[in-house]
Design an enzyme around this catalytic site. Structure first.
Site, mmCIF file in Angstrom:
data_model
loop_
_atom_site.group_PDB
_atom_site.id
_atom_site.type_symbol
_atom_site.label_atom_id
_atom_site.label_comp_id
_atom_site.label_asym_id
_atom_site.label_seq_id
_atom_site.Cartn_x
_atom_site.Cartn_y
_atom_site.Cartn_z
ATOM 1 C CD GLU A 194 39.334 -95.981 54.162
ATOM 2 O OE1 GLU A 194 39.803 -95.151 53.360
ATOM 3 O OE2 GLU A 194 39.760 -97.141 54.268
ATOM 4 N NE ARG A 254 25.903 -81.022 61.082
ATOM 5 C CZ ARG A 254 25.753 -81.069 62.380
ATOM 6 N NH1 ARG A 254 26.478 -80.288 63.152
ATOM 7 N NH2 ARG A 254 24.891 -81.906 62.949
ATOM 8 N NE ARG A 303 12.578 -79.241 62.998
ATOM 9 C CZ ARG A 303 13.702 -78.856 62.402
ATOM 10 N NH1 ARG A 303 13.675 -77.843 61.522
ATOM 11 N NH2 ARG A 303 14.851 -79.442 62.676
ATOM 12 C CG ASP A 348 22.017 -81.798 66.018
ATOM 13 O OD1 ASP A 348 21.573 -80.785 66.592
ATOM 14 O OD2 ASP A 348 21.464 -82.320 65.031
ATOM 15 N NE ARG A 382 28.325 -87.768 57.839
ATOM 16 C CZ ARG A 382 27.813 -86.946 56.917
ATOM 17 N NH1 ARG A 382 28.338 -86.873 55.719
ATOM 18 N NH2 ARG A 382 26.778 -86.181 57.231
ATOM 19 C CE LYS A 390 17.653 -92.617 62.756
ATOM 20 N NZ LYS A 390 17.703 -91.190 62.381
ATOM 21 C CD GLU A 422 24.498 -86.379 65.985
ATOM 22 O OE1 GLU A 422 23.422 -86.833 66.394
ATOM 23 O OE2 GLU A 422 24.628 -85.792 64.890
ATOM 24 C CD GLU A 431 17.131 -90.922 53.835
ATOM 25 O OE1 GLU A 431 16.039 -90.985 54.401
ATOM 26 O OE2 GLU A 431 18.042 -90.123 54.171
ATOM 27 C CG HIS A 432 20.563 -85.210 52.920
ATOM 28 N ND1 HIS A 432 19.841 -84.692 53.965
ATOM 29 C CD2 HIS A 432 21.136 -84.144 52.291
ATOM 30 C CE1 HIS A 432 19.964 -83.381 53.992
ATOM 31 N NE2 HIS A 432 20.740 -83.017 52.979
#
Length: 247
Positions: free
Chosen positions: A51, A56, A69, A85, A90, A125, A152, A167-168
């Site tokens: 589609e 990014r 981290r 990543d 996407r 998940k 990725e 959700e983000h």
């Protein structure tokens, strides 16, 4: 700041620029591959499983935060080793089966090296997130060398992408401290999105079955032309006769 410090800063800036550009070039390479697959599929099957795509690059600031981290050393080689990543692509599809078609097509590309596959569709998940993740190495050709750069690739349906985006946004608003009741509602929404994907897949198969049952005459007329780059070309009868004899 003296001239020596300025010169050192220029050198560091150029090193970071070259480092980031190779990830940008890797994205360019894989986006070109996706576009070729998309056009080929459209031309041969009058349908494309893709589609749209969105790429990014992580910002230097985001890269540094993630490196800290992870406890990695502050160096470009450490970034390359610890963070896979930096470049992300996407791919959004209409149907779940399309996800695996695209994955297969990418994994068959001889110059891509698949480092890892995470199937969050077969194994979602706990929060309901679904997507197929591929970590691939893409060769980037410079004037004096070839570098293999990690990208990725996330492949998901429109419904999965909508849920993940929602959700983000919720987690960003609540600074990741989301109430338990909202987490339950998000999981229900993920289940609903999955049910919609399954239902639309079934409808797609039924429509395809109807299309496949069209009369031979209409199919024969359709096979006498091809479409390239949104332009229709009629196939010469003589060419069809010669090629038919060669089969």
């Amino acid at each position: 700041m003296n001239s020596l410090q300025i010169e050192q800063l220029k050198i560091i800036r150029n090193e970071i620029t070259r480092f980031m550009m190779k990830y940008k070039f890797a994205l360019d390479e894989i986006e070109t591959k996706i576009e070729i697959l998309k056009e080929e599929f459209q031309a041969l099957h009058d349908y494309t499983p893709i589609e749209h795509t969105k790429s990014r690059l992580k910002s230097p600031e985001s890269i540094m935060k993630k490196l800290i981290r992870k406890g990695g050393d502050i160096s470009l080689s450490s970034i390359e080793h610890n963070i896979k990543d930096i470049a992300g692509l996407r791919i959004t599809c209409s149907f779940i089966t399309d996800i695996y078609k695209i994955s297969d097509m990418l994994q068959k590309q001889s110059d891509l090296t698949v480092l890892d596959v995470k199937d969050y569709i077969k194994n979602p998940k706990p929060n309901g997130y679904q997507s197929l993740h591929l970590l691939v190495q893409v060769p980037v050709f410079f004037s004096d060398r070839v570098e293999k750069v990690c990208v990725e690739v996330q492949i998901r349906t429109i419904a999965m992408d909508f849920w993940a985006s929602l959700e983000h946004k919720i987690f960003y608003k609540y600074n990741k401290s989301v109430p338990e009741s909202l987490l339950r509602e998000l999981k229900k929404a993920a289940d609903t999105a999955n049910a919609l994907d399954r239902q639309m897949e079934q409808l797609h198969h039924e429509v395809q079955a109807i299309k496949d049952s069209d009369s031979d005459d209409s199919l024969l007329e359709e096979l006498k032309s091809i479409q390239i780059n949104n332009r229709k070309y009629e196939l010469p009868a003589g060419l069809l006769e010669v090629l038919t004899e060669d089969q």
